[in-house]
Write a protein that holds these residues in place. Structure first.
Motif, PDB file in Angstrom:
ATOM      1  N   CYS A 195      41.318  29.876  38.817  1.00 41.91           N
ATOM      2  CA  CYS A 195      40.986  28.902  37.777  1.00 41.91           C
ATOM      3  C   CYS A 195      40.553  29.622  36.505  1.00 41.91           C
ATOM      4  O   CYS A 195      39.506  30.280  36.467  1.00 41.91           O
ATOM      5  N   MET A 196      41.326  29.461  35.435  1.00 42.94           N
ATOM      6  CA  MET A 196      41.017  30.148  34.184  1.00 42.94           C
ATOM      7  C   MET A 196      39.774  29.571  33.521  1.00 42.94           C
ATOM      8  O   MET A 196      39.023  30.288  32.859  1.00 42.94           O
ATOM      9  N   ARG A 197      39.537  28.285  33.701  1.00 46.63           N
ATOM     10  CA  ARG A 197      38.334  27.703  33.084  1.00 46.63           C
ATOM     11  C   ARG A 197      37.076  28.255  33.739  1.00 46.63           C
ATOM     12  O   ARG A 197      36.098  28.557  33.055  1.00 46.63           O
ATOM     13  N   LEU A 207      36.838  31.171  35.066  1.00 47.14           N
ATOM     14  CA  LEU A 207      36.746  32.531  34.549  1.00 47.14           C
ATOM     15  C   LEU A 207      36.129  32.531  33.154  1.00 47.14           C
ATOM     16  O   LEU A 207      35.293  33.385  32.822  1.00 47.14           O
ATOM     17  N   ARG A 263      45.992  37.752  33.057  1.00 47.95           N
ATOM     18  CA  ARG A 263      45.269  36.476  33.035  1.00 47.95           C
ATOM     19  C   ARG A 263      43.871  36.679  32.448  1.00 47.95           C
ATOM     20  O   ARG A 263      43.377  35.836  31.689  1.00 47.95           O
ATOM     21  N   ARG A 264      43.245  37.775  32.822  1.00 39.98           N
ATOM     22  CA  ARG A 264      41.922  38.090  32.266  1.00 39.98           C
ATOM     23  C   ARG A 264      42.014  38.232  30.754  1.00 39.98           C
ATOM     24  O   ARG A 264      41.171  37.695  30.014  1.00 39.98           O
ATOM     25  N   GLN A 302      44.250  36.909  28.815  1.00 42.23           N
ATOM     26  CA  GLN A 302      44.539  35.582  28.257  1.00 42.23           C
ATOM     27  C   GLN A 302      43.264  34.755  28.129  1.00 42.23           C
ATOM     28  O   GLN A 302      43.062  34.043  27.128  1.00 42.23           O
ATOM     29  N   ALA A 303      42.398  34.842  29.146  1.00 46.63           N
ATOM     30  CA  ALA A 303      41.137  34.103  29.096  1.00 46.63           C
ATOM     31  C   ALA A 303      40.273  34.581  27.933  1.00 46.63           C
ATOM     32  O   ALA A 303      39.664  33.772  27.214  1.00 46.63           O
TER      33      ALA A 303
END
Length: 254
Positions: free
Chosen positions: A53-55, A57, A203-204, A206-207
């Motif tokens: 879950c990116m949120r 993170l 992904r990290r 991108q967050a």
């Protein structure tokens, strides 16, 4: 108690009659648990950035206060104790072998600003291994599939050993049953694929970019613009069935 938490803790006996000694023992356990390193740690580790879950993170990266009380610490306490005992088992095996086949609790540099401590590395097979101590319902679930978070975490450890110029052929997760015998030990393993580690680290990044682009520090309501994914939402510090702030998430992927 939600269905997810009931399954995690397997059973919840009715509250006992008031007992001062019991209260003192519980207070002692909670106080000791509170000063363990995981409560003082601020920098995110592989287990944090591996969550799908990116949120979640994003909340963690911004060190937003959780909206839920902490879960019962006993599973974590048991897990920590078992990890410590398993480390002695690996050291004993090295002594018996007369050489260091097993590397324990190895600190690895996964990427800039991202370090972790890997439970076990097998020099003979170049395998990265992560111990997980789980209850019976979770063990049944993980026998079918360990899930994206656990898999991603062990691939990140693999990247860390690569960065230390050690070969990595395979990654593995060893699930130790918390309420059964060793006969139920389950090991998931896979060939190491550096592309998976690349994907998790991207992904990290991108967050980090979304936090900057959406300026959540000054506009916290923009957290809702960051994608959310369902994954054990009931255990998320920022999960709420009735969110009333930007740092609470309904856990429905919206």
């Amino acid at each position: 108690m939600s269905e997810a938490t009931a399954e995690f803790f397997e059973s919840a006996p009715p509250p006992a009659a008031p007992d001062p000694l019991r209260d003192d023992l519980l207070a002692m356990i909670h106080a000791r648990d509170y000063v363990t390193p995981r409560h003082r740690q601020k920098a995110l580790g592989p287990s944090d950035v591996s969550h799908p879950c990116m949120r979640r993170l994003a909340y963690a990266m911004m060190d937003e206060p959780g909206s839920n009380p902490e879960w019962d610490p006993l599973p974590s306490i048991i897990g920590t104790a078992v990890h410590a005992w398993l480390e002695t088992a690996a050291r004993h095996a090295n002594t018996e072998l007369g050489r260091q086949r097993w590397m324990t609790e190895t600190k690895v540099q996964v990427a800039a600003g991202l370090t972790g401590s890997c439970d076990l590395y097998d020099r003979d097979t170049a395998t990265v291994i992560d111990w997980k101590v789980v209850g019976t319902p979770r063990l049944r679930k993980y026998r079918k599939d360990p899930g994206p978070a656990y898999k991603a975490q062990v691939f990140l450890y693999g990247r860390g050993f690569e960065n230390a110029d050690l070969p990595v052929n395979r990654v593995a997760i060893a699930f130790v049953p918390r309420g059964a015998t060793l006969h139920s030990l389950h090991v998931w393993s896979s060939d190491y694929d550096p592309k998976i580690a690349d994907w998790v680290l991207e992904r990290r990044n991108q967050a980090i970019a979304l936090l900057d682009d959406f300026d959540v520090a000054n506009s916290p309501d923009h957290y809702q613009w960051i994608p959310a994914s369902q994954h054990d939402c009931a255990f998320c510090p920022w999960y709420s069935t009735n969110p009333n702030s930007p740092t609470q998430c309904p856990g429905d992927g919206t």
